[in-house]
Design an enzyme around this catalytic site. Structure first.
Site, PDB file in Angstrom:
ATOM      1  N   GLU A 183       1.057  -0.987   0.025  1.00 48.74           N
ATOM      2  CA  GLU A 183       0.019   0.110  -0.041  1.00 48.74           C
ATOM      3  C   GLU A 183       0.822   1.063   0.051  1.00 48.74           C
ATOM      4  OE1 GLU A 183      -2.969   0.005   3.257  1.00 48.74           O
ATOM      5  OE2 GLU A 183      -3.278   2.004   3.039  1.00 48.74           O
ATOM      6  N   ASP A 259      -9.284  10.228   5.276  1.00 52.87           N
ATOM      7  CA  ASP A 259      -9.869   8.976   5.369  1.00 52.87           C
ATOM      8  C   ASP A 259     -11.281   9.055   5.822  1.00 52.87           C
ATOM      9  OD1 ASP A 259      -7.483   7.247   5.299  1.00 52.87           O
ATOM     10  OD2 ASP A 259      -7.074   7.611   7.196  1.00 52.87           O
TER      11      ASP A 259
HETATM   12  C1  GLT Z   1      -3.445   3.194   8.743  1.00 56.69           C
HETATM   13  C2  GLT Z   1      -3.069   3.646   7.408  1.00 56.69           C
HETATM   14  C3  GLT Z   1      -3.939   2.919   6.377  1.00 56.69           C
HETATM   15  C4  GLT Z   1      -3.291   1.371   6.264  1.00 56.69           C
HETATM   16  C5  GLT Z   1      -3.498   0.470   7.399  1.00 56.69           C
HETATM   17  C6  GLT Z   1      -2.881  -0.648   7.176  1.00 56.69           C
HETATM   18  S1  GLT Z   1      -2.938   1.505   8.966  1.00 56.69           S
HETATM   19  O1  GLT Z   1      -4.498   3.468   9.243  1.00 56.69           O
HETATM   20  O2  GLT Z   1      -3.609   5.045   7.496  1.00 56.69           O
HETATM   21  O3  GLT Z   1      -4.077   3.565   5.152  1.00 56.69           O
HETATM   22  O4  GLT Z   1      -4.133   0.683   5.222  1.00 56.69           O
HETATM   23  O5  GLT Z   1      -1.602  -0.517   7.807  1.00 56.69           O
HETATM   24 MN    MN Z   2      -5.203   2.147   3.795  1.00 61.41          MN
HETATM   25 MN    MN Z   3      -5.598   6.586   4.642  1.00 63.04          MN
END
Ligand code: GLT
Ligand code: MN
Ligand code: MN
Length: 389
Positions: A183, A259
């Site tokens: 990621e 988020d």
């Molecule tokens: C954290 C981050 C996310 C990731 C998670 C996995 S942890 O909250 O901001 O984008 O996907 O480690």
């Molecule tokens: Mn994430």
């Molecule tokens: Mn994020």
């Protein structure tokens, strides 16, 4: 609300323990919600109709838990999974929260930190396998720098590669059958995080010893932080056979990591993304990596979780309408019409084709005069999304 936008297991909607479990701490403010136990979070997710729950090792088992405490937590967690029917499709390691990771995990300048990170991941892989996880995510939040004086980026890449190569071999050796999903995020918490975009991750994967085992976990908000088009990143991952997982959420472009609830801000991007996932037949989890606003209590957290899934399903329905809309489809057919006049030049290279093509008399201005009707097409999409069509 009982309508056709109810989540079902086949939609594969998942949330992390850290998402609905977020207590709303931010860099400027203290928590606004009391912490829930993993068992309580599983029940909350069961209540809102999620399919699965993902976790970091330390969301579930505190970093300093004794083996006895860990065993009890795991037992209770499994019991909650049985009671709710939730599954655990993905596991991941927290390689960013503890002070030991202040200068990175796999890419730290301290060999002890790098080696501890490997140990932590191996232990997490063991628990994840026990819980049935098949995707293992790597988000290297601390893998980066504030000053390039501290670390050569080539060392960062080399160390990251060595760690993943080791863990791929471990995965094979243990027979876990995990698919690793990397990621990307451009920054935050580090000033700059290595491999900042999904495209960068895809390039890096090709340099690993076991590229077939490793794919990506693109996150919508992370590409938007970098000012990029998320759909294009996802399409490239799909095209490469690397879309192992996806983190859905939302946020304003080029800001800090917000988020937000999926579909809260960027409707059109979210619509085209859902349309893409459904059209290509993506079979993986639809993981919502987001958390409720800091203004919410746990009723608001449920509203947040239900909203993520509901909005996904609304866009899915809109995508179906788009595909069946006669006007949109005939416009698309017209835009893509091909009179066959270029057929002689299509397909594989031959010297004859190339020579003939070099001589072909294109009427540049006639071709350029044609209006493409994208204004009309896009307005049709707007009407459809707004419920006018
Ligand atoms: C954290 C981050 C996310 C990731 C998670 C996995 S942890 O909250 O901001 O984008 O996907 O480690
Ligand atoms: Mn994430
Ligand atoms: Mn994020």
């Amino acid at each position: 609300m009982t309508d056709s936008f109810q989540p079902k297991p086949e939609h594969k909607f998942t949330f992390g323990l850290w998402t609905v479990g977020s207590i709303g701490r931010d860099p400027f403010g203290e928590p606004v919600r009391k912490p829930l136990s993993p068992v309580e979070i599983v029940h909350l997710l069961g209540e809102v109709g999620a399919y699965g729950v993902n976790y970091h090792d330390n969301d579930l088992i505190p970093i300093d838990a004794t083996p006895q405490e860990a065993a009890k937590i795991l037992k209770d967690f499994k019991q909650a999974l049985r009671e709710t029917g939730l599954v655990v499709p993905m596991a991941t390691t927290n390689l960013f929260g503890d002070p030991i990771f202040k200068d990175g995990a796999f890419t730290s300048n301290d060999a002890r930190v790098r080696t501890y990170a490997l140990q932590k991941v191996m232990r997490c892989m063991e628990t994840g396998a026990e819980l049935g996880a098949k995707v293992f995510v790597f988000w290297g939040g601390r893998e980066g720098v504030e000053t390039d004086a501290a670390k050569n980026p080539l060392d960062g890449l080399k160390r990251f590669r060595e760690a993943l190569n080791f863990l791929c071999e471990y995965n094979l050796h243990q027979g876990y059958g995990y698919r690793f999903a990397l990621e990307a995020k451009p920054n935050e918490p580090r000033g700059d995080i290595y491999l900042p975009t999904t495209g960068a991750m895809l390039g890096f994967i090709a340099t690993l010893d076991h590229p077939e085992m490793v794919g990506v976990n693109p996150e919508m908000a992370h590409e938007h932080m970098a000012g990029l088009n998320f759909l294009h990143a996802v399409a490239q991952a799909w095209d490469a056979g690397k879309l192992f997982h996806i983190d859905l959420n939302d946020q304003n472009y080029v800001r800090f990591d917000q988020d937000w609830r999926f579909g809260m801000q960027n409707w059109k991007q979210s619509f085209f993304l859902v349309k893409f996932l459904e059209d290509v037949g993506y079979q993986g989890s639809r993981h919502f990596d987001a958390h409720a606003l800091r203004t919410e209590d746990y009723e608001g957290v449920k509203d947040f979780a239900r909203g993520c899934m509901r909005t996904y399903l609304i866009f899915k329905e809109k995508a179906r309408q788009f595909n069946q809309d006669k006007e949109i489809q005939s416009l698309l057919a017209e835009i893509n019409a091909d009179d066959g006049s270029m057929d002689a030049f299509k397909g594989k290279f031959t010297p004859e084709k190339a020579n003939a093509l070099k001589e072909y008399p294109f009427d540049r201005s006639a071709i350029a005069r044609r209006g493409l009707q994208y204004e009309r097409l896009d307005q049709l999409v707007t009407d459809l999304m707004m419920g006018i069509r």
